[in-house]
Design a protein around this motif. Structure first.
Motif, PDB file in Angstrom:
ATOM      1  N   ASP A  47       0.804  -1.143  -0.063  1.00 30.27           N
ATOM      2  CA  ASP A  47       0.024  -0.019   0.000  1.00 30.27           C
ATOM      3  C   ASP A  47       0.907   1.232  -0.076  1.00 30.27           C
ATOM      4  O   ASP A  47       0.509   2.278  -0.470  1.00 30.27           O
ATOM      5  N   ASP A  79       3.287  -5.839  -8.153  1.00 31.04           N
ATOM      6  CA  ASP A  79       1.970  -6.303  -7.678  1.00 31.04           C
ATOM      7  C   ASP A  79       1.193  -4.809  -7.292  1.00 31.04           C
ATOM      8  O   ASP A  79       0.173  -4.518  -7.498  1.00 31.04           O
ATOM      9  N   LYS A  83      -2.157  -3.132  -8.964  1.00 33.94           N
ATOM     10  CA  LYS A  83      -3.224  -2.954  -8.233  1.00 33.94           C
ATOM     11  C   LYS A  83      -3.701  -1.431  -8.120  1.00 33.94           C
ATOM     12  O   LYS A  83      -4.774  -1.220  -8.461  1.00 33.94           O
ATOM     13  N   ARG A  88      -4.691  -7.010 -13.588  1.00 33.41           N
ATOM     14  CA  ARG A  88      -4.029  -8.177 -13.493  1.00 33.41           C
ATOM     15  C   ARG A  88      -2.459  -8.067 -13.520  1.00 33.41           C
ATOM     16  O   ARG A  88      -2.132  -7.247 -14.532  1.00 33.41           O
TER      17      ARG A  88
END
Lengths: 431, 431
Positions: A47, A79, A83, A88
């Protein structure tokens, strides 16, 4: 065009790694007129990376990330960017094949984690990796473009040079200030600045001084509609004012210049070292093809070896000790003869932390014996303040630079002018 | 406690300066258990600094700024932080007096701009500056605390050590994780990680791997109420599992460890170098007092000199070329004898970019001849990808590390175990 850098890795926040990637990218982008407006380091968190990338693109048109593209669980850049884009991660068959081939060729078993390096966010453009496994890629996020690069410096540099710089250069053509860097050795910044006052006075020209041990890079920047002409005039004037103190430009290094001079003349050098312990030879053998110009060297670290390996007269060593201009001259002549080289280059001196043979720390003599004329010795004044842990490597480095520059001037048949020698007295002040 | 770093200065974005301040602060803060969660670099702009400081305090409890406290027009940190806090800049009479005294003592004229360094945001606490003119200060912003420090590294470091670390240490007392770093040479990260799985499995223990060319630092972090005991257990287990692959801890470097081992035994080493051109000798002469342990060396860069200076049999060189295990053995024995040292350490190999004598780039042989028993040679597999400009220096550096580690193991009388040698096959993967 505004670009932000986003460097990813816990090791940078912990200070285990210094952020050399950001500095290198800053330099390369500045050279093509792209402004780096912010540089951010975050740790290995999904994040955190997403938030930092989005934040960067709220201000700049593009962000370049480095790090987090390897095979392990804490490599999260792929990743995070997928995101952030709402796409994907797809495994790329060609990348997978290349990875499998690399691993098979090495005879190792294939670990499933390694195949993470074949995954790319859907819609991203691959940028390749000519020197490693993890490919860089470019993709669009809502706020702008992201270039994702691996953190290993040589991989990051190769992909940047191959793919990113040419692309960005297209965006900025025609609107950038022009820069030229001249390189000098053995003369201090304050002396250079005094001499270059007429260049500094030119309208539209700025000078910046970037010092290294015993070297100074001078960056000339010209701006305005006639930047190209102005830059040429400024460089010519600077070269006139500095004469042979300028040993090269841009990426030239002193070892490269010396190698080129030797190579052009089909001559060789051999070195006799004391306090530098081998650093001078290491420098002269740095360039590919060094075997054509560098014969070898003798590191006579102990005083006795200066006699037995280099033929320095024993009575001279007895009378004066090992740190002496005549010892340097004898070392240069001795290594030239014994190794059969065109030039013999020698250094002796006191790197500290303790004085030696009654000579203070920082006393250094560099000598060269060449094919024509008498050998020459110089005893540069090194700025030595205190004797902490930094002093010893610094003295060794400065000695190497002075020796290489002496050799350069001897090959070219030019000496430091009297005027410059006067400038040496200013050295202490600006150290 | 979470801290962000904010480094201020155009020169960092341009890459003219590498951000060593952030790395140093990251290390010092990690040592006292303070987590640096982000590190940001911005240029010299008033609004940019304000925005970046407020942004940092929206995430972290404190921000440490460096840079922008000098006397010139582009030193804007004082002004920015005052504006962010909504307070005035006040001239501090004691600071002004100290500044005037420093300038008078130096004999320089007082420039009005210099007095900017006596200005402080209203309500800020001065942190002094034991080694320079611009004082650091601490002040409150709506989101948290700001520590403002000058950018000159020695000033920044002095103020941090004097004032900031003690203050932050108070905040984290009793809750900090403990760290220990072990250093290994010649074994690859993936092999180390496999072997250390039992340490990784300990509750409350984390491992991090910090690779350098041919070296890996392993950082063990233990947390929780019994962190001290746990760290001791983890270190002991790791040392058991890794055996002689661990050459030191914390700030030990391989050259320092080798120097200490030689010194303790009152023995000396001499080196015979080829592809490294003097780097090995440079490493062995790095330590103060090296003259007691390092005799000197011979850099036989050309093949002919391997015969004439080191006594390598000419027919061996003719038959096998210069890059050969037996040549390395003869070089080690030759330099030991000719320089009268206890140990002879030799390296030969191909640094590239081109193959030599039919041997591929990255082929390396390191040999040592010592006082007892037969000389020993090892031929480490170096991970070589491509032959760009980075490969050659990397091969030379890895060769030096392997040679120093071989010497270390010979002095200690221990060999790399068969099990470890098997591990070598995994090397390619983690390069």
């Amino acid at each position: 065009m505004r670009v932000e850098l986003l460097t990813i890795g816990d090791e940078l926040l912990l200070g285990d790694t210094v952020n050399g990637n950001a500095a290198w990218l800053g330099q390369r982008l500045a050279e093509i007129g792209v402004e780096v407006t912010r540089s951010v380091v975050v740790g290995d968190g999904l994040d955190i990376i997403i938030e930092a990338a989005e934040d960067a693109l709220s201000r700049a048109e593009a962000v370049i990330t480095t790090g987090g593209l390897g095979p392990t669980y804490d490599d999260l850049t792929r990743d995070a960017l997928a995101k952030a884009a709402g796409v994907r991660l797809l495994r790329d068959p060609a990348l997978e094949e290349r990875l499998r081939e690399r691993i098979a060729a090495s005879g190792r078993p294939l670990k499933p984690m390694a195949l993470r390096m074949a995954e790319v966010p859907e819609g991203a453009t691959l940028l390749g990796n000519p020197v490693g496994s993890a490919p860089g890629f470019r993709m669009d996020l809502p706020g702008g473009v992201v270039y994702a690069l691996p953190g290993l410096p040589h991989e990051m540099r190769a992909i940047t040079a191959d793919r990113i710089l040419p692309e960005l250069r297209g965006h900025v053509a025609g609107q950038m200030p022009l820069r030229r860097t001249l390189r000098t050795a053995g003369v201090w910044e304050s002396v250079l600045a005094t001499r270059l006052a007429p260049v500094e006075a030119l309208d539209g020209v700025r000078l910046a001084y970037l010092p290294d041990p015993a070297e100074v890079k001078i960056r000339i920047t010209a701006s305005g509609p006639d930047a190209g002409v102005l830059l040429g005039e400024a460089e010519e004037l600077a070269r006139d004012l500095l004469g042979t103190a300028v040993y090269g430009a841009e990426d030239d290094t002193l070892d490269r210049v010396v190698h080129r001079l030797l190579s052009e003349r089909s001559v060789t050098v051999a070195v006799a070292e004391s306090l530098t312990g081998g650093l001078l030879g290491a420098e002269l053998s740095l360039m590919p093809g060094a075997s054509a110009t560098f014969a070898g060297g003798i590191v006579a670290y102990s005083t006795a070896l200066k006699h037995s390996l280099l033929g320095v007269p024993a009575d001279l060593l007895d009378r004066r000790g090992a740190v002496d201009p005549d010892v340097a001259l004898a070392m240069a002549a001795g290594v030239r003869e014994r190794l059969g080289a065109s030039y013999g280059l020698a250094v002796t001196g006191v790197a500290g932390p303790d004085p030696q043979d009654g000579q203070p720390v920082g006393t250094v003599h560099v000598a060269v014996a060449g094919p024509g004329g008498l050998p020459v010795v110089e005893s540069p004044l090194l700025p030595v303040h205190g004797t902490d842990g930094r002093t010893r490597p610094l003295i060794r480095r400065m000695t190497v630079i002075h020796a290489l520059d002496l050799l350069r001037r001897q090959i070219l048949g030019v000496a430091a002018t009297h005027e410059w020698a006067d400038g040496l007295e200013d050295r202490e002040e600006t150290a």
